[in-house]
Design an enzyme around this catalytic site. Structure first.
Site, short mmCIF file in Angstrom:
data_model
loop_
_atom_site.label_atom_id
_atom_site.label_comp_id
_atom_site.label_asym_id
_atom_site.label_seq_id
_atom_site.Cartn_x
_atom_site.Cartn_y
_atom_site.Cartn_z
N CYS A 27 -2.18 8.46 4.73
CA CYS A 27 -1.82 8.28 4.02
C CYS A 27 -3.04 8.34 2.99
O CYS A 27 -2.83 8.97 1.82
CB CYS A 27 -1.83 7.00 3.12
SG CYS A 27 -3.91 5.85 4.22
N GLU A 79 0.92 -0.85 0.09
CA GLU A 79 -0.28 0.28 0.22
C GLU A 79 1.06 1.32 -0.23
O GLU A 79 2.17 1.32 1.30
CB GLU A 79 -1.11 0.00 0.94
CG GLU A 79 -1.71 -1.69 1.39
CD GLU A 79 -2.83 -1.06 0.25
OE1 GLU A 79 -3.26 -0.13 -0.45
OE2 GLU A 79 -3.20 -2.15 -0.77
#
Ligand code: NAD
Length: 541
Positions: A327, A293
């Site tokens: 994020c 990720e």
């Protein structure tokens, strides 16, 4: 032998404690912070359950007070890396053959220890080492960490339950073996819960890990490792090796037993790891599973029918909580001209109230960014905007790194929808806004979809439900986690499985079956009850 068939029921999410003034949890947390600040930590590598003090040390800093280190950590050396591979492979057999209920029980115990005995410790270490305020630390180091551990046990039950059907005269089954080798887990600084989960999910599925923690999250990650050990994770199942990423990566990535990489962090690092896999492909025993990720350039898209107050609150929380270092943090916003003056005024009023400073003061909504390189990079983007004729600094724009790495929440308004700060991940408290003419809606949607290479999170705001439905369709590939009338941050385990596509990662959705399945290599077993004894088929007779 225990032959019970046990399924872990769907748990509930760990309740978020409020830490109100005078509450017991607040007293315990502040006492723990003082205790940790009074210690001079010596964090070792932990390999095969043994501690290694290599003597090659680096200071553990507090981002909001970088002149007062919390101690040191010992960087792993080449020799210890060899030992880590050896320890992991030694632990593999027994751990991978352990009933998964036992593995899950151990990991549930980790969750219970964090929920109770070590709640204050995990929060305090994350607040000090990663500069999170009380709330940000509670939702990450405590609640999300616990949720990953408990929900994964439940989801693993569902993975193992998935079986093929059997035709007449046979029995078919699938055995979910651990991968044949070790998993290299490489964690980012910004979420203690992610560091935990990068290990917990492969380990639950019977794998062993070699864990490289982020150098700026050592304190919380070290205590987490100690809790894994205390809960009964056997020696060698998780091996904790702080140190320099590139040096560790070079050695570990070429090991013939590398069976998987479980990564969260920047694109550059994940791309490096992926290339290293390519370079070493012929030397591996099996094709390593690559789960990563990575970055984001998360958006808020405002439809003209949206409510300005709701948008302003979502933009302030979504962009500036944890200094924009999630994020999922909103970092670009598309607002119609008809709404922008109101949204802007509301945001400015909120920012005028917001305080920034040390994590010890609960009044501070914003704390420090993680380290000097991050401070310098973020300020470079802000200064670039300041110098540009295409941008105006609407709020903030200043930084001060003398005591801690503090950067004011900053709003950049740009006339260019492809302005650098609308495209690139900054990973700091910076929101860029492009104001579109209300009759330019289609063009604005297209720009939102195509401006950045990422596709992690995104939010749309609007009261016109048909318009929202259309936006949801048009922005189908723009985000792996898509929000309607809500900020794009704050995914909860079990409720919004997390991950993005395009340049944001492999989208294996942490905290669910989709992720767990990557750490299993299925063996299909067919047993025939009437084994043929004649090679000829009936039609041949
Ligand atoms: P980073 O890539 O700098 O570091 C991540 C980890 O990789 C660290 O442990 C680092 O030491 C290690 N590393 C660096 N170079 C290496 C190498 N050559 N070999 C092996 N390991 C190496 O990322 P960061 O600054 O810690 O985290 C911020 C980034 O993480 C942002 O881009 C953010 O978007 C991303 N992130 C993504 C998600 C998500 O779910 N998509 C979640 C959190 C963070």
């Amino acid at each position: 032998m225990n032959n019970s068939i046990y399924r872990f029921p769907l748990p509930t999410n760990e309740p978020i404690l409020s830490y109100l003034a005078g509450s017991n949890e607040r007293k315990a947390l502040f006492a723990e912070i003082e205790r940790l600040k009074g210690l001079q930590h010596e964090v070792p590598c932990i390999i095969g359950g043994k501690e290694y003090f290599t003597g090659n040390t680096t200071d553990i800093l507090m981002p909001h007070d970088h002149q007062n280190p919390l101690g040191k950590y010992h960087n792993v050396g080449e020799k210890e890396l060899d030992l880590a591979v050896e320890a992991a492979m030694k632990a593999h057999r027994e751990w991978s053959e352990m009933p998964y209920t036992v593995r899950a029980a151990i990991l549930n115990k980790v969750a219970d220890l964090i929920s109770g005995k070590y709640r204050a410790l995990m929060s305090a270490a994350t607040m000090l080492g990663q500069s999170k305020n009380i709330f940000q630390s509670e939702i990450d180091a405590v609640c999300e960490t616990i949720d990953f551990l408990r929900f994964n046990a439940h989801f693993a039950s569902k993975v193992y339950e998935f079986q093929p059907f059997s035709g007449p005269g046979m029995m078919n089954s699938m055995e979910y073996r651990a991968l044949e080798g070790f998993v290299f887990t490489v964690s980012p600084f910004n979420f203690t819960a992610i560091a935990s989960n990068l290990n917990n999910s492969p380990v639950l599925m019977g794998n062993v890990t070699i864990w490289k923690p982020a150098s700026t999250a050592i304190l919380s990650n070290y205590y987490l490792m100690k809790i894994f050990q205390e809960a009964g994770v056997p020696d060698g199942v998780i091996n904790f090796i702080p140190g320099k990423g590139s040096m560790i990566g070079r050695r570990i990535m070429k090991d013939t037993n590398l069976a998987g990489v479980h990564f969260t962090g920047s694109n550059n690092t994940f791309n490096t790891l992926w290339k290293q896999v390519g370079e070493n492909l012929s030397s591996y025993k099996s094709y390593p599973r690559l789960v990563g990720e990575t970055g984001g350039k998360d958006f808020i898209f405002v439809h003209p029918s949206a409510d300005a107050q709701e948008v302003a609150v979502a933009a302030v929380r979504g962009s500036f909580e944890y200094q924009g270092q999630k994020c999922s943090a909103a970092s670009r916003m598309y607002v119609p001209k008809s709404l922008w003056p109101k949204v802007k005024d509301l945001m400015l009023a909120m920012l005028a109230e917001i305080k920034m400073g040390d994590v010890m003061d609960p009044q501070n909504f914003v704390n420090a960014v993680i380290d000097k390189p991050a401070f310098d990079t973020i300020m470079e983007y802000i200064n670039y905007a300041k110098a540009s004729t295409e941008a105006t600094i609407v709020a903030g724009g200043n930084g001060d790194s003398s005591v801690g790495y503090f950067i004011e929440p900053t709003i950049i308004e740009t006339t260019n929808p492809k302005f650098k700060t609308m495209e690139e991940e900054i990973f700091g408290p910076v929101l860029s806004v492009w104001v579109y003419a209300d009759n330019q809606l289609e063009e604005a949607i297209h720009l939102c979809d195509t401006t950045s290479p990422y596709a992690l999170t995104g939010a749309v705001f609007g009261r016109d439900r048909a318009a929202v439905e259309k936006l949801t369709k048009q922005l189908r590939y723009a985000a792996g986690n898509f929000y309607i009338n809500d900020k794009p941050t704050g995914a909860v385990v079990g409720q919004q499985p997390f991950g993005g596509s395009r340049a944001s990662g492999t989208n294996d959705k942490a905290g669910g079956e989709l992720n767990l399945i990557r750490w299993a290599s299925a063996r299909t077993i067919k047993e025939t009850f009437n084994t043929p004894v004649d090679y000829r088929y009936g039609y041949m007779l």
